[in-house]
Scaffold this active site. Sequence first.
Site, PDB file in Angstrom:
ATOM      1  N   ARG A   1       0.861  -1.182   0.000  1.00  9.54           N
ATOM      2  CA  ARG A   1       0.000   0.000   0.000  1.00  9.54           C
ATOM      3  C   ARG A   1       0.900   1.235   0.000  1.00  9.54           C
ATOM      4  O   ARG A   1       1.932   1.252   0.697  1.00  9.54           O
ATOM      5  CB  ARG A   1      -0.904   0.042   1.240  1.00  9.54           C
ATOM      6  CG  ARG A   1      -2.080  -0.922   1.212  1.00  9.54           C
ATOM      7  CD  ARG A   1      -3.171  -0.502   0.224  1.00  9.54           C
ATOM      8  NE  ARG A   1      -4.323  -1.394   0.250  1.00  9.54           N
ATOM      9  CZ  ARG A   1      -4.490  -2.442  -0.551  1.00  9.54           C
ATOM     10  NH1 ARG A   1      -3.588  -2.731  -1.472  1.00  9.54           N
ATOM     11  NH2 ARG A   1      -5.569  -3.184  -0.471  1.00  9.54           N
TER      12      ARG A   1
ATOM     13  N   GLU B   1      -3.064   8.186  -3.983  1.00  4.02           N
ATOM     14  CA  GLU B   1      -3.460   7.367  -5.103  1.00  4.02           C
ATOM     15  C   GLU B   1      -4.788   7.872  -5.636  1.00  4.02           C
ATOM     16  O   GLU B   1      -5.713   7.981  -4.828  1.00  4.02           O
ATOM     17  CB  GLU B   1      -3.618   5.919  -4.633  1.00  4.02           C
ATOM     18  CG  GLU B   1      -2.978   4.926  -5.569  1.00  4.02           C
ATOM     19  CD  GLU B   1      -2.893   3.536  -4.968  1.00  4.02           C
ATOM     20  OE1 GLU B   1      -3.895   2.816  -5.083  1.00  4.02           O
ATOM     21  OE2 GLU B   1      -1.855   3.199  -4.389  1.00  4.02           O
TER      22      GLU B   1
ATOM     23  N   HIS C   1      -1.663   0.566  -9.480  1.00  2.67           N
ATOM     24  CA  HIS C   1      -2.304  -0.364  -8.529  1.00  2.67           C
ATOM     25  C   HIS C   1      -2.983  -1.523  -9.276  1.00  2.67           C
ATOM     26  O   HIS C   1      -4.203  -1.683  -9.221  1.00  2.67           O
ATOM     27  CB  HIS C   1      -3.320   0.390  -7.637  1.00  2.67           C
ATOM     28  CG  HIS C   1      -3.666  -0.382  -6.394  1.00  2.67           C
ATOM     29  ND1 HIS C   1      -4.014   0.230  -5.220  1.00  2.67           N
ATOM     30  CD2 HIS C   1      -3.739  -1.722  -6.149  1.00  2.67           C
ATOM     31  CE1 HIS C   1      -4.272  -0.689  -4.304  1.00  2.67           C
ATOM     32  NE2 HIS C   1      -4.117  -1.883  -4.853  1.00  2.67           N
TER      33      HIS C   1
HETATM   34  P1  NAP Z   1      -0.976 -11.529   4.515  1.00  3.83           P
HETATM   35  O1  NAP Z   1      -1.007 -12.943   4.054  1.00  3.83           O
HETATM   36  O2  NAP Z   1      -1.858 -11.130   5.651  1.00  3.83           O
HETATM   37  O3  NAP Z   1       0.534 -11.167   4.839  1.00  3.83           O
HETATM   38  C1  NAP Z   1       0.940  -9.978   5.463  1.00  3.83           C
HETATM   39  C2  NAP Z   1       2.180 -10.282   6.263  1.00  3.83           C
HETATM   40  O4  NAP Z   1       2.715  -9.085   6.836  1.00  3.83           O
HETATM   41  C3  NAP Z   1       1.937 -11.266   7.399  1.00  3.83           C
HETATM   42  O5  NAP Z   1       2.897 -12.275   7.322  1.00  3.83           O
HETATM   43  C4  NAP Z   1       2.078 -10.382   8.644  1.00  3.83           C
HETATM   44  O6  NAP Z   1       2.371 -10.900   9.875  1.00  3.83           O
HETATM   45  C5  NAP Z   1       3.097  -9.366   8.180  1.00  3.83           C
HETATM   46  N1  NAP Z   1       3.000  -8.150   8.996  1.00  3.83           N
HETATM   47  C6  NAP Z   1       1.895  -7.512   9.410  1.00  3.83           C
HETATM   48  N2  NAP Z   1       2.207  -6.422  10.124  1.00  3.83           N
HETATM   49  C7  NAP Z   1       3.561  -6.383  10.160  1.00  3.83           C
HETATM   50  C8  NAP Z   1       4.498  -5.511  10.774  1.00  3.83           C
HETATM   51  N3  NAP Z   1       4.091  -4.450  11.457  1.00  3.83           N
HETATM   52  N4  NAP Z   1       5.817  -5.772  10.603  1.00  3.83           N
HETATM   53  C9  NAP Z   1       6.230  -6.855   9.914  1.00  3.83           C
HETATM   54  N5  NAP Z   1       5.380  -7.730   9.327  1.00  3.83           N
HETATM   55  C10 NAP Z   1       4.067  -7.488   9.447  1.00  3.83           C
HETATM   56  O7  NAP Z   1      -1.356 -10.551   3.319  1.00  3.83           O
HETATM   57  P2  NAP Z   1      -0.993 -10.707   1.785  1.00  3.83           P
HETATM   58  O8  NAP Z   1      -2.082 -11.406   1.075  1.00  3.83           O
HETATM   59  O9  NAP Z   1       0.400 -11.200   1.648  1.00  3.83           O
HETATM   60  O10 NAP Z   1      -1.074  -9.168   1.342  1.00  3.83           O
HETATM   61  C11 NAP Z   1      -0.210  -8.191   1.883  1.00  3.83           C
HETATM   62  C12 NAP Z   1      -0.685  -6.802   1.506  1.00  3.83           C
HETATM   63  O11 NAP Z   1      -0.504  -6.608   0.113  1.00  3.83           O
HETATM   64  C13 NAP Z   1      -2.193  -6.572   1.707  1.00  3.83           C
HETATM   65  O12 NAP Z   1      -2.497  -6.189   3.038  1.00  3.83           O
HETATM   66  C14 NAP Z   1      -2.522  -5.493   0.712  1.00  3.83           C
HETATM   67  O13 NAP Z   1      -2.467  -4.226   1.318  1.00  3.83           O
HETATM   68  C15 NAP Z   1      -1.421  -5.619  -0.328  1.00  3.83           C
HETATM   69  N6  NAP Z   1      -1.942  -6.042  -1.649  1.00  3.83           N
HETATM   70  C16 NAP Z   1      -1.708  -5.235  -2.715  1.00  3.83           C
HETATM   71  C17 NAP Z   1      -2.167  -5.634  -3.958  1.00  3.83           C
HETATM   72  C18 NAP Z   1      -1.916  -4.770  -5.159  1.00  3.83           C
HETATM   73  O14 NAP Z   1      -2.739  -4.753  -6.070  1.00  3.83           O
HETATM   74  N7  NAP Z   1      -0.821  -4.082  -5.234  1.00  3.83           N
HETATM   75  C19 NAP Z   1      -2.867  -6.840  -4.128  1.00  3.83           C
HETATM   76  C20 NAP Z   1      -3.073  -7.628  -3.013  1.00  3.83           C
HETATM   77  C21 NAP Z   1      -2.606  -7.219  -1.781  1.00  3.83           C
HETATM   78  P3  NAP Z   1       3.012 -12.267  10.448  1.00  3.83           P
HETATM   79  O15 NAP Z   1       4.477 -12.158  10.274  1.00  3.83           O
HETATM   80  O16 NAP Z   1       2.576 -12.276  11.881  1.00  3.83           O
HETATM   81  O17 NAP Z   1       2.413 -13.404   9.667  1.00  3.83           O
END
Ligand code: NAP
Length: 330
Positions: free
Chosen positions: A239, A268, A287
């Site tokens: 994000r 954005e 995005h």
């Molecule tokens: P996810 O499976 O929930 O993974 C997020 C990871 O970040 C988890 O492993 C989490 O914790 C870790 N995390 C959370 N807070 C943290 C912190 N403060 N410091 C360090 N690590 C932290 O989510 P995902 O599916 O991979 O997606 C991640 C993000 O990508 C989404 O939230 C979204 O905003 C973004 N996204 C963007 C697009 C795009 O079009 N560009 C598409 C999809 C998603 P743990 O280590 O405890 O597991």
Amino acid sequence: MALPKVFVTRQILDPALELISQSALVEVWPGELPPSPEILREKSAQVDGLLTNVMDRIDGPLLDAAPGLKVISQLSVGLDNVDLPEATRRGVPIGYTPGILAKSTADLAFALLMAAARRIGEGERWVRQGNWQLAHHPMHWLGVDIHESTLGIIGMGQIGQEVAKRARGFDMRVLYYSRTRKPELESRLAMEYAELPELLGASDFVSLHIPLTEETRHYIGEPELRLMKPTAVLVNAARGPVVDPQALYTALKEGWIYAAGLDVTEPEPIPANDPLLSLDNVVVTPHVGSAALPTRLNTMLLAARNLLAGLRGERLEACANPEVYQRLGI
Ligand code: NAP
């Protein structure tokens, strides 16, 4: 029995719309721009369910205006636009779409990494502008190598894991930092855990895959960018506000880092006169991380199924606030 009513805040693909229409009366917002907060509040007050998008703000005032809402189904994995505790407090389950878009988003993150490393955006612009007069010069267009370099992944969730898998094909060394260390994944994906400062200092590429929360706003700012190598590339497909844009501009302009690949920006959309867009060492996409047709269709179908389950008063296939079930007694 009368069919439940739903409001879908943006056009969606026909198969998902047809699925919803079999069990509900659907109104789809026809605009390219999202409905204004006032319109969203007004529409929400008249329906049993919402299918929302990352651009829609779902907060306490909206939920107050719509006491009849049984479910909100969001078409994304990121939920920074949704006040989850407020929804839980009012007994509204929030559907979301984890996992299903991880591979496509990882593909795009890797595309940005490669484009920034090998100056693809800059070179393409240059060719189209008619500047390619000299067939080849050994000193021109030098970039940085991807293969056998070190990739640092921040946030080892679903997308982070997919990025780590892609790095193996390029013989990269993979470091990761996440809130929770994951020893089982370390051996399966051949990667090493590193604390954040160590990861930033050792990586040739840093790819961000954490959610946007109060804790992660401007997670990468001046101190973090100053720790990175002058030859390093920063990729943000998480994000926009996870990175401080002013600090990033200075880092790229003054050469603290080599380049950046951004699928998300703050704000954005990014205005055409934003200082970052004046730099050649930035590649920006609008995005589109999960914007591959088969993935988008599957994501919409999951959002539709979440919506319908909520309307039936059942548990959702993917619910972001499962603690709400206790309140609902399901
Ligand atoms: P996810 O499976 O929930 O993974 C997020 C990871 O970040 C988890 O492993 C989490 O914790 C870790 N995390 C959370 N807070 C943290 C912190 N403060 N410091 C360090 N690590 C932290 O989510 P995902 O599916 O991979 O997606 C991640 C993000 O990508 C989404 O939230 C979204 O905003 C973004 N996204 C963007 C697009 C795009 O079009 N560009 C598409 C999809 C998603 P743990 O280590 O405890 O597991």
